[in-house]
Design a protein around this motif. Structure first.
Motif, PDB file in Angstrom:
ATOM      1  N   ARG A 118      44.328  27.232  54.509  1.00 23.15           N
ATOM      2  CA  ARG A 118      44.700  26.372  53.368  1.00 23.15           C
ATOM      3  C   ARG A 118      43.454  25.680  52.802  1.00 23.15           C
ATOM      4  O   ARG A 118      43.253  25.633  51.586  1.00 23.15           O
ATOM      5  N   LYS A 122      41.922  26.297  49.025  1.00 17.80           N
ATOM      6  CA  LYS A 122      41.723  25.170  48.106  1.00 17.80           C
ATOM      7  C   LYS A 122      40.258  25.042  47.698  1.00 17.80           C
ATOM      8  O   LYS A 122      39.947  24.733  46.551  1.00 17.80           O
ATOM      9  N   GLU A 127      43.096  23.710  42.892  1.00 18.15           N
ATOM     10  CA  GLU A 127      44.534  23.437  42.983  1.00 18.15           C
ATOM     11  C   GLU A 127      45.304  24.667  42.524  1.00 18.15           C
ATOM     12  O   GLU A 127      45.148  25.134  41.412  1.00 18.15           O
ATOM     13  N   MET A 133      50.215  29.379  46.569  1.00 16.75           N
ATOM     14  CA  MET A 133      49.516  29.039  47.809  1.00 16.75           C
ATOM     15  C   MET A 133      50.276  29.566  49.022  1.00 16.75           C
ATOM     16  O   MET A 133      49.673  30.140  49.927  1.00 16.75           O
TER      17      MET A 133
END
Length: 168
Positions: A118, A122, A127, A133
């Motif tokens: 993660r 990012k 974003e 995601m």
């Protein structure tokens, strides 16, 4: 003596030999890109967010595969130097070392990807929509497990087991 001078003037390789080396490399690269395209085509039925997630992770995967290929190429150069010197023991030793280092590095990369997926996504892509995601994380989990196998595949030309059967 005159034969080596003649080889230097003509070049070490003929055009035929160069094509025999380059064509399989080109085909391999085309197939590698085709796998990414096939992933996107298969996942397209799952929706736009799934396609976006797979596409993002594929960019990372292509980079990692190329890093493994560069590592294997460097190892091939070292082993080739020993083969040229007719030093079978050192050639085999360098092939074993390359395989070991490749496995260690690929396992490290896999673990880092699985632990920091993660954060990495990012960092690289900023974003991202939550659905994209989540799809990217699922795909990264699946593909990260394959990194050690891809790395071993990249050193296939320098298979240390061939040292048991091939004399220099």
């Amino acid at each position: 003596m005159s034969e080596s001078i003649e080889m230097k003037q003509k070049g070490l390789f003929s055009n035929k030999a160069i094509y025999q080396l380059i064509i399989p490399l080109i085909i391999e690269q085309i197939l590698a890109v085709t796998v990414g395209m096939a992933d996107v085509m298969m996942i397209s039925v799952a929706g736009e967010t799934a396609v976006s997630g797979v596409s993002l992770v594929d960019m990372i995967n292509v980079l990692i595969i190329n890093i493994f290929a560069a590592l294997a190429t460097g190892g091939a150069v070292v082993s080739a130097q020993f083969i040229g010197k007719k030093d079978r023991k050192q050639a085999c030793s360098s092939a074993y070392q390359l395989l070991l280092i490749t496995i260690i590095i690929s396992m490290f990369v896999m673990i880092m990807m699985l632990l920091f997926k993660r954060t990495l996504l990012k960092l690289l892509f900023g974003e991202i929509e939550t659905d994209v995601m989540e799809n990217a994380i699922i795909y990264l989990n699946i593909t990260a497990v394959s990194y050690p196998f891809l790395a071993i595949y990249s050193v296939r030309y320098l298979n240390p087991l061939s040292c048991l059967f091939v004399s220099l």
